[in-house]
Write an enzyme that holds these catalytic residues in place. Sequence first.
Site, PDB file in Angstrom:
ATOM      1  N   CYS A   1       0.536   8.502 -11.514  1.00  0.00           N
ATOM      2  CA  CYS A   1      -0.966  10.080 -11.271  1.00  0.00           C
ATOM      3  C   CYS A   1       0.256  10.640 -12.576  1.00  0.00           C
ATOM      4  O   CYS A   1       1.245   9.872 -12.959  1.00  0.00           O
ATOM      5  CB  CYS A   1      -0.763  10.423  -9.989  1.00  0.00           C
TER       6      CYS A   1
ATOM      7  N   ARG B   1      -1.456   7.420 -17.849  1.00  0.00           N
ATOM      8  CA  ARG B   1      -0.282   7.288 -16.115  1.00  0.00           C
ATOM      9  C   ARG B   1      -1.947   7.207 -14.983  1.00  0.00           C
ATOM     10  O   ARG B   1      -1.809   6.369 -13.954  1.00  0.00           O
ATOM     11  CB  ARG B   1       0.399   8.085 -15.918  1.00  0.00           C
TER      12      ARG B   1
ATOM     13  N   TRP C   1      -4.074   8.710 -10.414  1.00  0.00           N
ATOM     14  CA  TRP C   1      -4.737   6.665 -10.502  1.00  0.00           C
ATOM     15  C   TRP C   1      -4.403   6.433  -8.433  1.00  0.00           C
ATOM     16  O   TRP C   1      -3.433   6.224  -9.123  1.00  0.00           O
ATOM     17  CB  TRP C   1      -3.666   5.989 -11.158  1.00  0.00           C
TER      18      TRP C   1
ATOM     19  N   ASN D   1       2.447  12.686  -7.181  1.00  0.00           N
ATOM     20  CA  ASN D   1       2.877  11.326  -7.749  1.00  0.00           C
ATOM     21  C   ASN D   1       3.357  10.264  -6.943  1.00  0.00           C
ATOM     22  O   ASN D   1       5.354  10.426  -7.060  1.00  0.00           O
ATOM     23  CB  ASN D   1       3.697  11.196  -9.452  1.00  0.00           C
ATOM     24  N   GLY D   2       2.843   8.811  -6.323  1.00  0.00           N
ATOM     25  CA  GLY D   2       3.994   8.190  -5.664  1.00  0.00           C
ATOM     26  C   GLY D   2       3.146   8.013  -4.133  1.00  0.00           C
ATOM     27  O   GLY D   2       1.681   8.516  -4.462  1.00  0.00           O
TER      28      GLY D   2
ATOM     29  N   GLU E   1      -4.244 -19.360 -20.088  1.00  0.00           N
ATOM     30  CA  GLU E   1      -4.005 -18.210 -20.546  1.00  0.00           C
ATOM     31  C   GLU E   1      -2.992 -17.731 -21.562  1.00  0.00           C
ATOM     32  O   GLU E   1      -3.343 -16.686 -22.224  1.00  0.00           O
ATOM     33  CB  GLU E   1      -3.210 -17.201 -18.675  1.00  0.00           C
TER      34      GLU E   1
ATOM     35  N   LYS F   1      -4.222 -15.300 -24.221  1.00  0.00           N
ATOM     36  CA  LYS F   1      -3.806 -14.612 -24.848  1.00  0.00           C
ATOM     37  C   LYS F   1      -3.429 -14.416 -26.834  1.00  0.00           C
ATOM     38  O   LYS F   1      -3.744 -13.747 -27.508  1.00  0.00           O
ATOM     39  CB  LYS F   1      -2.301 -14.444 -24.575  1.00  0.00           C
TER      40      LYS F   1
ATOM     41  N   GLU G   1      -7.161 -13.820 -27.992  1.00  0.00           N
ATOM     42  CA  GLU G   1      -7.654 -12.724 -28.489  1.00  0.00           C
ATOM     43  C   GLU G   1      -6.933 -11.346 -28.941  1.00  0.00           C
ATOM     44  O   GLU G   1      -7.500 -10.369 -29.433  1.00  0.00           O
ATOM     45  CB  GLU G   1      -7.836 -12.042 -27.217  1.00  0.00           C
TER      46      GLU G   1
ATOM     47  N   HIS H   1      -7.688 -37.843 -23.827  1.00  0.00           N
ATOM     48  CA  HIS H   1      -9.745 -38.571 -24.165  1.00  0.00           C
ATOM     49  C   HIS H   1     -10.369 -37.697 -24.964  1.00  0.00           C
ATOM     50  O   HIS H   1     -11.014 -36.893 -24.817  1.00  0.00           O
ATOM     51  CB  HIS H   1      -9.870 -37.442 -22.481  1.00  0.00           C
TER      52      HIS H   1
ATOM     53  N   LYS I   1     -12.036  -3.334 -22.948  1.00  0.00           N
ATOM     54  CA  LYS I   1     -11.440  -3.762 -21.823  1.00  0.00           C
ATOM     55  C   LYS I   1     -11.988  -3.597 -20.639  1.00  0.00           C
ATOM     56  O   LYS I   1     -11.525  -4.954 -19.348  1.00  0.00           O
ATOM     57  CB  LYS I   1     -10.004  -2.033 -21.216  1.00  0.00           C
TER      58      LYS I   1
HETATM   59  C1  AGP Z   1      -8.083 -10.362 -20.356  1.00  0.00           C
HETATM   60  O1  AGP Z   1      -7.310 -10.740 -21.206  1.00  0.00           O
HETATM   61  C2  AGP Z   1      -9.279  -9.978 -21.063  1.00  0.00           C
HETATM   62  N1  AGP Z   1      -9.293  -8.559 -21.853  1.00  0.00           N
HETATM   63  C3  AGP Z   1     -10.535 -10.600 -20.549  1.00  0.00           C
HETATM   64  O2  AGP Z   1     -10.808 -11.399 -21.056  1.00  0.00           O
HETATM   65  C4  AGP Z   1     -10.625  -9.924 -18.721  1.00  0.00           C
HETATM   66  O3  AGP Z   1      -9.532 -10.697 -18.018  1.00  0.00           O
HETATM   67  C5  AGP Z   1     -11.474  -9.938 -18.370  1.00  0.00           C
HETATM   68  O4  AGP Z   1     -13.160  -9.276 -19.018  1.00  0.00           O
HETATM   69  C6  AGP Z   1     -12.299  -9.333 -17.135  1.00  0.00           C
HETATM   70  O5  AGP Z   1     -12.019  -8.402 -16.681  1.00  0.00           O
HETATM   71  P1  AGP Z   1     -11.418  -7.962 -15.296  1.00  0.00           P
HETATM   72  O6  AGP Z   1     -10.754  -7.978 -15.689  1.00  0.00           O
HETATM   73  O7  AGP Z   1     -11.687  -6.081 -15.228  1.00  0.00           O
HETATM   74  O8  AGP Z   1     -12.950  -8.655 -14.587  1.00  0.00           O
END
Ligand code: AGP
Length: 615
Positions: free
Chosen positions: A2, A27, A75, A101-102, A488, A492, A495, A511, A610
């Site tokens: 926070c 934060r 938070w 905060n904590g 993963e 990364k 994206e 394959h 996000k």
């Molecule tokens: C991952 O780096 C991306 N930002 C995206 O795939 C994300 O993981 C996905 O949209 C799921 O989001 P969530 O974990 O908030 O549900």
Amino acid sequence: MCGIVGYLGVKESLPIILNGLKRLEYRGYDSAGVAVFNGSNIASCKSKGKISKLEKSLNKRKNLNGNIGIGHTRWATHGAPNNINAHPQFSNSNKICLVHNGIIENYSTIKQKLLKEGFSFKSETDTEVLVNLIEYVKIKENVKLGEAVQMALNQAIGAYAIAAIDSDKPDEIVVAKLGSPLCIGIGNNEYYIGSDVTPFIEFTKDVVYLKDGELAIIRSHKETIFRKISDDSLVSPTINKLEISLDKIEKQGFDHYMLKEIFEQPKAIKDTLRGRLNLSKGLIKLSGMDDFINKFLTTNKITIIACGTSWHSALIAEYMFEKIAKISVEVEYASEFRYRDPIINKNDIIIAISQSGETADTLAAIKLAKSKGAYIYGVCNVVGSSIARESNSGSYTHAGPEIGVASTKAFTTQMIILYLMAVKLSRAKGIISEKIFHKYLIEISSIDKKVLKTLALNNSIKKIAKKFKSSKNCLYLGRGYNFPIALEGALKLKEISYIHAEGYPAAEMKHGPIALIDKDMPTIVIATNKINYDKIVSNIQEIKSRKGKIIAIVSEGDIEVKKIADFVIEVPDSIESITPFITVIPLQLLSYHIAVMLDRDVDQPRNLAKSVTVE
Ligand code: AGP
């Protein structure tokens, strides 16, 4: 995590506090509030949501004028985000007001004691318990705010950065720190308080960074006193000169939030384990699971649903649950699950994983499953988010706000929760002995150190990134636990750098994907496996014989792969089930550095959000 802000001086405090809260919004931003001594009492205003919501509420208020005040942007860790749980929190007399905060770990014990003393509580927060403990001590010991805060904190266990004001003594702010950051800006007969220096960087360059276990009684027109919380010994503070830009501070010196969050992973892992892993007692405490563990032991089916990176942690969980707890698990993309008319029975369990807790597909999928009688267990990072509220119970990852669109610390802390669940269930089913269970606890307690050690490879990984930044395509291969990590790593890279990348089980090469291999197709191979190591070595040889370039992630002490790979990243050795926490780190750093070298918008890549709250 926070943000707390405070001001005591000659100016109106409210505008300074509001501006400071905006600087600290990174934060935490699920709710916020301010409190100002207005000459007769402490007036306050709180609201759920971001600071902009608080500002709208303040426009309707007129009685928040005064030159001493505190503020908070939250938070949530205890209690959902709402006006009641937002800070500042008041004592029963409404005389003492606190921002914090904590986490006060023993707040429920203290709360029981205060209830017996006739105190009452409105919120679900540990902070309201602390402010009433301060009031209790102040009355019982007949002391002033500074001493009361000191005595109360000597009874509290946990981490805190606090600021308190008292309408009985409206010319001072008492601050204290243990485990969470707090700094004091010293102006010309005025004082500023902040979780970092961003709230007051334009007003003064003189700053005191309060040290753990220290308290300060900030007083107008008199000497500010600094002393140790544990005893009355005085402390002479060091006044530092600030020489850093605002932008750098919000990212704590990192160039991007994503890099800051990659390096926050050791702390995020420790915060997620805090209060859940007890080595001395040999316990795993998951409050969302402990009361329903029989459901997990008797269910016919566990399905884990998620999207994107969270879906990758679900795949890791499949290996953990099946290898460690011998529990069959299915993993589904939420977007597919919700539309394919899945078979869902009454005692099925759905684990929903979501950093934001707002992903539309995941939310819709759990509503469908719930309507058919399934039990929903949420693993989210945002307290009080829609998926968390829709779940029957769950566990929060305490990763703190993840600002970068590319998920990093949320991913590793999701795996921590899933790992704790798998090991706990394995012990509950008698699959592993007490001795083996304890060995897992020891391994889990060392993950943050192994991640920290892997982060130290950052510069060498940056050098490798330079060699591959112009690639048009990339292949990621892994086996077992490292297959989801290959997926993963590929996600990364694509994206944030916009380079096409695919993850595959290494054995799948023959394959089809091997047709892609030529001198322009780099392949990242995660070769830490003890099981099937020889097979991974032959996969690499197949690629090399077709002029493919190899970046290999190997365990310390590796011999065979190091002889044949073009580039090697040597990570700490560990047991199989811990490797995902370690091998994902170089892949996060590799994609970050390539994206920066390509001048991409790393924190907010094109076309991405996000939280995907739309279909
Ligand atoms: C991952 O780096 C991306 N930002 C995206 O795939 C994300 O993981 C996905 O949209 C799921 O989001 P969530 O974990 O908030 O549900």
